[in-house]
Motif scaffolding. Structure first.
Motif, PDB file in Angstrom:
ATOM      1  N   THR A   1      57.137  60.850  -9.428  1.00 30.49           N
ATOM      2  CA  THR A   1      55.718  59.695  -9.861  1.00 30.49           C
ATOM      3  C   THR A   1      56.743  58.427  -9.425  1.00 30.49           C
ATOM      4  O   THR A   1      56.075  57.117  -9.678  1.00 30.49           O
ATOM      5  CB  THR A   1      56.524  59.196 -11.288  1.00 30.49           C
ATOM      6  N   PHE A   2      57.975  57.891  -9.007  1.00 30.39           N
ATOM      7  CA  PHE A   2      58.324  56.526  -8.148  1.00 30.39           C
ATOM      8  C   PHE A   2      58.447  56.499  -9.744  1.00 30.39           C
ATOM      9  O   PHE A   2      58.595  54.599  -9.108  1.00 30.39           O
ATOM     10  CB  PHE A   2      57.327  56.209  -7.562  1.00 30.39           C
ATOM     11  N   LYS A   3      58.316  56.301 -10.620  1.00 32.96           N
ATOM     12  CA  LYS A   3      58.411  55.482 -12.043  1.00 32.96           C
ATOM     13  C   LYS A   3      59.901  54.567 -12.334  1.00 32.96           C
ATOM     14  O   LYS A   3      59.458  53.282 -13.149  1.00 32.96           O
ATOM     15  CB  LYS A   3      57.901  56.048 -13.391  1.00 32.96           C
ATOM     16  N   SER A   4      60.664  55.699 -11.815  1.00 33.32           N
ATOM     17  CA  SER A   4      61.873  53.893 -11.594  1.00 33.32           C
ATOM     18  C   SER A   4      62.198  53.306 -10.894  1.00 33.32           C
ATOM     19  O   SER A   4      62.617  52.458 -11.016  1.00 33.32           O
ATOM     20  CB  SER A   4      63.067  55.408 -11.569  1.00 33.32           C
ATOM     21  N   ALA A   5      61.074  53.125 -10.302  1.00 32.88           N
ATOM     22  CA  ALA A   5      60.990  51.455  -9.615  1.00 32.88           C
ATOM     23  C   ALA A   5      60.324  50.578 -10.129  1.00 32.88           C
ATOM     24  O   ALA A   5      60.807  49.260  -9.744  1.00 32.88           O
ATOM     25  CB  ALA A   5      59.619  51.679  -8.187  1.00 32.88           C
TER      26      ALA A   5
ATOM     27  N   TRP B   1      41.984  53.531   2.725  1.00 34.86           N
ATOM     28  CA  TRP B   1      43.062  52.363   1.998  1.00 34.86           C
ATOM     29  C   TRP B   1      43.642  52.495   0.332  1.00 34.86           C
ATOM     30  O   TRP B   1      43.610  53.507  -0.219  1.00 34.86           O
ATOM     31  CB  TRP B   1      41.716  51.507   1.246  1.00 34.86           C
ATOM     32  N   HIS B   2      44.636  51.531   0.715  1.00 34.09           N
ATOM     33  CA  HIS B   2      46.375  52.288  -0.391  1.00 34.09           C
ATOM     34  C   HIS B   2      46.614  50.773  -0.972  1.00 34.09           C
ATOM     35  O   HIS B   2      46.791  49.898  -0.218  1.00 34.09           O
ATOM     36  CB  HIS B   2      47.590  52.770   0.271  1.00 34.09           C
ATOM     37  N   GLY B   3      46.676  50.759  -1.864  1.00 31.90           N
ATOM     38  CA  GLY B   3      47.357  49.206  -2.472  1.00 31.90           C
ATOM     39  C   GLY B   3      48.580  49.717  -2.873  1.00 31.90           C
ATOM     40  O   GLY B   3      49.644  50.241  -2.159  1.00 31.90           O
ATOM     41  N   VAL B   4      49.554  48.274  -1.876  1.00 31.79           N
ATOM     42  CA  VAL B   4      51.037  48.288  -2.065  1.00 31.79           C
ATOM     43  C   VAL B   4      51.608  46.825  -2.626  1.00 31.79           C
ATOM     44  O   VAL B   4      51.342  45.996  -2.484  1.00 31.79           O
ATOM     45  CB  VAL B   4      51.183  48.137  -0.187  1.00 31.79           C
ATOM     46  N   HIS B   5      52.435  47.139  -3.256  1.00 33.58           N
ATOM     47  CA  HIS B   5      53.116  45.958  -4.014  1.00 33.58           C
ATOM     48  C   HIS B   5      54.870  46.745  -4.111  1.00 33.58           C
ATOM     49  O   HIS B   5      55.280  47.774  -3.516  1.00 33.58           O
ATOM     50  CB  HIS B   5      53.545  46.138  -5.579  1.00 33.58           C
ATOM     51  N   PHE B   6      55.331  44.959  -3.875  1.00 28.54           N
ATOM     52  CA  PHE B   6      56.468  45.288  -4.282  1.00 28.54           C
ATOM     53  C   PHE B   6      57.307  45.646  -5.601  1.00 28.54           C
ATOM     54  O   PHE B   6      55.977  45.046  -6.500  1.00 28.54           O
ATOM     55  CB  PHE B   6      57.867  43.420  -3.825  1.00 28.54           C
ATOM     56  N   HIS B   7      57.972  46.562  -5.694  1.00 29.19           N
ATOM     57  CA  HIS B   7      58.550  46.516  -7.699  1.00 29.19           C
ATOM     58  C   HIS B   7      59.719  46.249  -7.538  1.00 29.19           C
ATOM     59  O   HIS B   7      60.790  45.799  -6.662  1.00 29.19           O
ATOM     60  CB  HIS B   7      58.073  48.274  -7.549  1.00 29.19           C
ATOM     61  N   GLU B   8      60.103  46.672  -9.227  1.00 28.96           N
ATOM     62  CA  GLU B   8      60.968  45.317  -9.578  1.00 28.96           C
ATOM     63  C   GLU B   8      62.505  46.189  -9.245  1.00 28.96           C
ATOM     64  O   GLU B   8      63.665  45.127  -9.545  1.00 28.96           O
ATOM     65  CB  GLU B   8      60.834  45.357 -10.743  1.00 28.96           C
ATOM     66  N   LYS B   9      62.583  47.271  -9.237  1.00 32.63           N
ATOM     67  CA  LYS B   9      63.957  48.236  -9.361  1.00 32.63           C
ATOM     68  C   LYS B   9      63.845  48.799  -7.926  1.00 32.63           C
ATOM     69  O   LYS B   9      63.204  49.190  -7.302  1.00 32.63           O
ATOM     70  CB  LYS B   9      63.425  49.179 -10.583  1.00 32.63           C
ATOM     71  N   GLY B  10      65.594  48.562  -7.526  1.00 35.19           N
ATOM     72  CA  GLY B  10      65.666  49.602  -6.129  1.00 35.19           C
ATOM     73  C   GLY B  10      66.033  50.603  -6.316  1.00 35.19           C
ATOM     74  O   GLY B  10      67.000  51.693  -6.087  1.00 35.19           O
ATOM     75  N   SER B  11      65.534  51.775  -7.196  1.00 36.50           N
ATOM     76  CA  SER B  11      65.043  53.006  -7.372  1.00 36.50           C
ATOM     77  C   SER B  11      63.805  53.709  -6.950  1.00 36.50           C
ATOM     78  O   SER B  11      62.609  52.724  -7.358  1.00 36.50           O
ATOM     79  CB  SER B  11      65.388  52.977  -8.944  1.00 36.50           C
ATOM     80  N   CYS B  12      63.576  55.234  -6.644  1.00 40.50           N
ATOM     81  CA  CYS B  12      62.435  55.570  -5.980  1.00 40.50           C
ATOM     82  C   CYS B  12      63.491  56.914  -6.119  1.00 40.50           C
ATOM     83  O   CYS B  12      63.040  57.757  -5.024  1.00 40.50           O
ATOM     84  CB  CYS B  12      61.965  55.772  -4.263  1.00 40.50           C
ATOM     85  N   THR B  13      62.502  57.646  -7.126  1.00 41.10           N
ATOM     86  CA  THR B  13      63.127  58.872  -7.957  1.00 41.10           C
ATOM     87  C   THR B  13      61.410  59.828  -8.079  1.00 41.10           C
ATOM     88  O   THR B  13      60.484  59.452  -8.926  1.00 41.10           O
ATOM     89  CB  THR B  13      62.891  58.888  -9.095  1.00 41.10           C
ATOM     90  N   PRO B  14      61.526  60.467  -7.015  1.00 48.82           N
ATOM     91  CA  PRO B  14      60.350  61.432  -7.254  1.00 48.82           C
ATOM     92  C   PRO B  14      59.876  62.543  -8.214  1.00 48.82           C
ATOM     93  O   PRO B  14      61.046  62.700  -8.128  1.00 48.82           O
ATOM     94  CB  PRO B  14      60.056  62.037  -5.832  1.00 48.82           C
TER      95      PRO B  14
END
Length: 172
Positions: free
Chosen positions: A74-78, A59-72
């Motif tokens: 950690t993806f904190k840019s989202a 099982w994995h949590g899934v969420h919509f995040h506020e910014k259109g950015s996905c920098t690996p």
């Protein structure tokens, strides 16, 4: 009757059949491709389709995040979860009576082979702010994030769902 209905639908122009959509390529913390995400505009919310590969089973949590950015990696840019702009500190949790975190979604289950195919419905967000719900399409866009652990739907701020393991920028 079904044949007649089907024939009638085929006679419509493609634009009459296509709903507004956002799409995104899901990438893992390693930067590799891990599937696709599609969000379909609905009258009172959105339908979310996820096709994922290469994820840890369970099982994995899934969420919509506020910014259109996905920098690996950690993806904190989202940024944080999508929420109404007048909410300074959103309260997380689908099982929390005081919740106002519009990015909340149900968990997804990844099969032993690392794949997941899921369709979810959320009434908490909208494409452009319809019905007073937070918008997925705004100045800085939005993204979908898959977390390492399941969301317990109560713990603040992200339901104990842990690290961000996959992310997709949502684009029209």
């Amino acid at each position: 009757m079904a044949a007649a209905l089907g024939a009638g639908l085929l006679a419509l122009p493609v634009s009459a059949l296509a709903a507004d959509r956002l799409t995104g390529d899901l990438k893992g913390s390693d930067g590799a491709a891990h599937g696709t995400v599609e969000v379909i505009d609905a009258p009172k919310g959105v339908i979310l389709r996820i096709t994922a590969t290469g994820l840890a089973p369970g099982w994995h949590g899934v969420h919509f995040h506020e910014k259109g950015s996905c920098t690996p990696p950690t993806f904190k840019s989202a940024g944080g979860h999508v929420h109404a702009h007048d909410v300074a500190k959103p309260v997380h949790g689908l099982l929390n009576a005081n919740a106002d975190d519009a990015g909340d979604l149900p968990n997804i289950h990844v099969d032993p082979d690392g794949t997941a195919t899921v369709e979810l419905y959320s009434t908490l967000v909208s494409f452009k702010g319809e019905g007073g719900r937070p918008a997925l399409i705004d100045q800085d866009g939005s993204s979908l994030v898959i977390h390492a652990k399941p969301d317990d739907y109560q713990t603040q701020p992200i339901g104990g769902s842990g690290d961000r393991v996959a992310c997709a920028v949502l684009t029209p």
